[in-house]
Design a protein around this motif. Structure first.
Motif, short mmCIF file in Angstrom:
data_model
loop_
_atom_site.label_atom_id
_atom_site.label_comp_id
_atom_site.label_asym_id
_atom_site.label_seq_id
_atom_site.Cartn_x
_atom_site.Cartn_y
_atom_site.Cartn_z
N SER A 1 41.67 51.07 43.11
CA SER A 1 40.46 50.42 43.57
C SER A 1 40.74 49.69 44.88
CB SER A 1 39.97 49.41 42.53
OG SER A 1 38.85 48.73 43.03
N ARG B 1 38.74 47.30 45.95
CA ARG B 1 38.13 45.98 45.88
C ARG B 1 39.12 44.82 46.08
NH1 ARG B 1 32.88 45.27 42.45
NH2 ARG B 1 31.83 47.20 43.00
N PRO B 2 40.27 44.82 45.41
CA PRO B 2 41.20 43.70 45.65
C PRO B 2 41.69 43.63 47.09
CG PRO B 2 41.80 44.86 43.65
CD PRO B 2 40.75 45.68 44.33
N MET C 1 40.06 44.75 49.77
CA MET C 1 38.95 44.32 50.62
C MET C 1 38.72 42.81 50.49
SD MET C 1 36.38 47.52 49.98
CE MET C 1 35.00 46.78 50.80
N PHE C 2 38.86 42.27 49.28
CA PHE C 2 38.70 40.83 49.09
C PHE C 2 39.80 40.06 49.81
CE2 PHE C 2 39.55 36.94 46.63
CZ PHE C 2 38.33 36.31 46.81
#
Length: 55
Positions: free
Chosen positions: A27, A29-30, A32-33
């Motif tokens: 993923s 998401r981590p 990008m965060f």
């Protein structure tokens, strides 16, 4: 006196075959965060340093 036979999967659950669970999906998401948080902190730092009245 006979011993009941058990299958290998019920005898020891830690020895389950490797194909029992699908591999976890990758993923973004981590990452990008983390990128967002680092960018935000860098912009805040530059904004504080660049204003002469903040000193």
């Amino acid at each position: 006196m006979s011993v009941p036979s058990t299958s290998a999967s019920t005898a020891n659950p830690s020895e389950a075959p490797a194909s029992a669970a699908p591999p976890p999906r990758f993923s973004m998401r981590p990452l990008m965060f983390e990128n967002f948080v680092c960018t935000l902190s860098m912009m805040s730092f530059v904004a504080l340093i660049s204003t002469p009245w903040a000193l």
